[in-house]
Design a protein around this motif. Structure first.
Motif, PDB file in Angstrom:
ATOM      1  N   GLY A 137     -24.289 -84.272   8.829  1.00  0.00           N
ATOM      2  CA  GLY A 137     -23.710 -86.274   8.768  1.00  0.00           C
ATOM      3  C   GLY A 137     -23.043 -86.239   8.528  1.00  0.00           C
ATOM      4  O   GLY A 137     -22.538 -87.952   8.475  1.00  0.00           O
ATOM      5  N   GLY A 138     -22.056 -85.822   7.572  1.00  0.00           N
ATOM      6  CA  GLY A 138     -21.102 -85.918   6.758  1.00  0.00           C
ATOM      7  C   GLY A 138     -21.447 -86.066   4.859  1.00  0.00           C
ATOM      8  O   GLY A 138     -20.347 -86.246   4.077  1.00  0.00           O
ATOM      9  N   ALA A 139     -22.324 -86.106   4.828  1.00  0.00           N
ATOM     10  CA  ALA A 139     -22.736 -86.391   3.191  1.00  0.00           C
ATOM     11  C   ALA A 139     -21.911 -85.621   2.227  1.00  0.00           C
ATOM     12  O   ALA A 139     -22.448 -84.103   2.560  1.00  0.00           O
ATOM     13  CB  ALA A 139     -24.236 -86.500   3.118  1.00  0.00           C
ATOM     14  N   ASP A 140     -21.954 -85.243   0.787  1.00  0.00           N
ATOM     15  CA  ASP A 140     -22.183 -84.450   0.040  1.00  0.00           C
ATOM     16  C   ASP A 140     -23.795 -84.945  -0.686  1.00  0.00           C
ATOM     17  O   ASP A 140     -24.041 -85.177  -1.359  1.00  0.00           O
ATOM     18  CB  ASP A 140     -20.904 -84.572  -1.030  1.00  0.00           C
ATOM     19  CG  ASP A 140     -20.669 -84.124  -1.958  1.00  0.00           C
ATOM     20  OD1 ASP A 140     -22.444 -83.709  -2.353  1.00  0.00           O
ATOM     21  OD2 ASP A 140     -20.156 -83.429  -3.012  1.00  0.00           O
ATOM     22  N   VAL A 141     -23.282 -83.203   0.132  1.00  0.00           N
ATOM     23  CA  VAL A 141     -25.754 -83.694  -0.365  1.00  0.00           C
ATOM     24  C   VAL A 141     -26.005 -83.489  -1.277  1.00  0.00           C
ATOM     25  O   VAL A 141     -26.971 -84.903  -2.195  1.00  0.00           O
ATOM     26  CB  VAL A 141     -26.628 -82.742   0.861  1.00  0.00           C
ATOM     27  CG1 VAL A 141     -27.406 -82.204   0.244  1.00  0.00           C
ATOM     28  CG2 VAL A 141     -26.025 -82.471   2.450  1.00  0.00           C
ATOM     29  N   PRO A 142     -25.739 -83.199  -2.631  1.00  0.00           N
ATOM     30  CA  PRO A 142     -26.284 -82.324  -4.045  1.00  0.00           C
ATOM     31  C   PRO A 142     -25.541 -84.389  -4.863  1.00  0.00           C
ATOM     32  O   PRO A 142     -26.271 -84.840  -5.354  1.00  0.00           O
ATOM     33  CB  PRO A 142     -25.573 -81.362  -5.030  1.00  0.00           C
ATOM     34  CG  PRO A 142     -24.875 -80.901  -3.452  1.00  0.00           C
ATOM     35  CD  PRO A 142     -24.767 -81.385  -2.471  1.00  0.00           C
ATOM     36  N   LEU A 187     -22.348 -97.939   5.950  1.00  0.00           N
ATOM     37  CA  LEU A 187     -22.597 -99.394   6.194  1.00  0.00           C
ATOM     38  C   LEU A 187     -22.033-100.049   4.516  1.00  0.00           C
ATOM     39  O   LEU A 187     -22.055 -99.845   3.790  1.00  0.00           O
ATOM     40  CB  LEU A 187     -23.577-100.047   6.451  1.00  0.00           C
ATOM     41  CG  LEU A 187     -24.629-100.057   7.794  1.00  0.00           C
ATOM     42  CD1 LEU A 187     -26.006 -99.929   8.236  1.00  0.00           C
ATOM     43  CD2 LEU A 187     -23.401-100.206   8.799  1.00  0.00           C
ATOM     44  N   ASP A 188     -20.671-100.772   4.532  1.00  0.00           N
ATOM     45  CA  ASP A 188     -19.834-100.969   3.995  1.00  0.00           C
ATOM     46  C   ASP A 188     -19.824 -99.950   2.268  1.00  0.00           C
ATOM     47  O   ASP A 188     -19.834-100.071   1.110  1.00  0.00           O
ATOM     48  CB  ASP A 188     -21.767-102.193   2.877  1.00  0.00           C
ATOM     49  CG  ASP A 188     -21.483-103.460   3.071  1.00  0.00           C
ATOM     50  OD1 ASP A 188     -20.026-104.173   4.045  1.00  0.00           O
ATOM     51  OD2 ASP A 188     -22.107-104.234   3.300  1.00  0.00           O
ATOM     52  N   GLY A 189     -19.699 -99.009   3.347  1.00  0.00           N
ATOM     53  CA  GLY A 189     -18.587 -97.679   2.775  1.00  0.00           C
ATOM     54  C   GLY A 189     -20.130 -96.758   2.180  1.00  0.00           C
ATOM     55  O   GLY A 189     -20.215 -95.867   1.499  1.00  0.00           O
ATOM     56  N   ARG A 190     -21.316 -96.807   2.459  1.00  0.00           N
ATOM     57  CA  ARG A 190     -22.198 -96.248   2.170  1.00  0.00           C
ATOM     58  C   ARG A 190     -23.465 -96.168   3.308  1.00  0.00           C
ATOM     59  O   ARG A 190     -22.852 -96.189   4.562  1.00  0.00           O
ATOM     60  CB  ARG A 190     -23.049 -97.415   1.204  1.00  0.00           C
ATOM     61  CG  ARG A 190     -22.712 -97.662   0.076  1.00  0.00           C
ATOM     62  CD  ARG A 190     -23.813 -98.675  -0.546  1.00  0.00           C
ATOM     63  NE  ARG A 190     -25.117 -97.586  -1.084  1.00  0.00           N
ATOM     64  CZ  ARG A 190     -26.197 -98.145  -1.319  1.00  0.00           C
ATOM     65  NH1 ARG A 190     -26.298 -99.816  -0.830  1.00  0.00           N
ATOM     66  NH2 ARG A 190     -26.689 -97.260  -2.052  1.00  0.00           N
ATOM     67  N   HIS A 191     -23.741 -94.468   2.749  1.00  0.00           N
ATOM     68  CA  HIS A 191     -25.014 -94.112   3.875  1.00  0.00           C
ATOM     69  C   HIS A 191     -25.313 -94.910   4.525  1.00  0.00           C
ATOM     70  O   HIS A 191     -26.609 -95.381   3.430  1.00  0.00           O
ATOM     71  CB  HIS A 191     -25.017 -92.334   3.738  1.00  0.00           C
ATOM     72  CG  HIS A 191     -24.372 -91.859   3.974  1.00  0.00           C
ATOM     73  ND1 HIS A 191     -23.719 -90.969   5.203  1.00  0.00           N
ATOM     74  CD2 HIS A 191     -23.605 -91.061   2.139  1.00  0.00           C
ATOM     75  CE1 HIS A 191     -22.813 -90.126   3.652  1.00  0.00           C
ATOM     76  NE2 HIS A 191     -22.980 -90.191   2.642  1.00  0.00           N
TER      77      HIS A 191
END
Length: 248
Positions: free
Chosen positions: A166-171, A137-141
């Motif tokens: 889910g596509g996150a860069d977790v660190p 949403l608006d470029g943020r998770h």
């Protein structure tokens, strides 16, 4: 800051064994070296935990329990009795993470639940799956927007594997969330949504060392939803791997 060598284990990982023989299951986890567990379906397991935790030298600092779509008061009462400090809402409908307004309403509901928990001396949190990260949403998770609206004492238990799927860069995600993260679920696999593709920690795609460095103060909770092999063996291997990393 929690001792990085004091790991917990999510009991859902061994749910079939727990249903068949809860005392033997807790004994086996204690024999592996775990001193902390994270229950699920707390009301269903209250009796066995009441007897089994002290018998096997185990504590339950956290639990998963639905406090938003069911009456939370029985959960609060059992958690307080068992010495559990934080109740984690384990799941909310993926359809409710698609707009900023919906995410805000979810955060407000969890904040309200936290007020009820506080009357029992308890705190609350939220555990993610993949969809809270997949929704942007608006470029943020969506999970980050949710975190921004949470009360200061309401924290996140970040499931690092589902965040990765889910596509996150977790660190990087953990660095942005900072001290809003109180715990990490640690499991590994090929990055797919198929639970059978999960493997012991250190044998899949999860960037575990970087994740642990990004959230040094978070409780580490070892977990598997499933695997092709024996889950107790996988938990033991995973625990050993996390401890090896913690000890350098």
């Amino acid at each position: 800051m929690p001792d990085p060598t004091e790991l917990s284990v999510q009991l859902y990982s061994v749910r079939e064994a727990l249903a068949a023989d809860p005392d033997a299951t807790l004994a086996r986890l204690a024999a592996i070296g775990f001193r902390q567990v994270e229950p699920f379906a707390l009301l269903d397991h209250a009796a066995s935990l009441r007897e089994g935790l002290p018998r096997h030298g185990l504590a339950a600092p956290t639990t998963h329990a639905d406090i938003l779509t069911a009456d939370p008061e029985p959960v609060f009462a059992i958690a307080a009795e068992l010495g559990i400090g934080r109740i984690v809402q384990p799941w909310l409908d993926p359809a409710r993470w698609q707009t900023a307004d919906d995410v805000a309403r979810l955060a407000d509901a969890l904040n309200a639940a936290a007020e009820g928990a506080a009357a029992h001396g308890l705190r609350v949190g939220y555990h993610n799956h993949h969809f809270e990260l997949e929704s942007r949403l608006d470029g943020r998770h969506a999970l980050e927007i949710f975190a921004d609206r949470l009360a200061s004492d309401v924290r996140l238990e970040v499931d690092t594997y589902w965040a990765m799927t889910g596509g996150a860069d977790v660190p990087a995600l953990l660095a942005r969330l900072g001290d809003r993260v109180f715990a990490l679920h640690l499991k590994d696999g090929d990055g797919s949504l198929d639970p059978k593709r999960q493997v012991p920690l250190g044998r899949g795609r999860l960037p575990l060392a970087a994740i642990l460095d990004a959230a040094p103060g978070a409780l580490r909770v070892v977990e598997l939803d499933d695997t092709e092999g024996d889950r107790f063996d996988a938990l033991r291997i995973g625990r050993d791997h996390v401890l090896d990393l913690a000890r350098g």
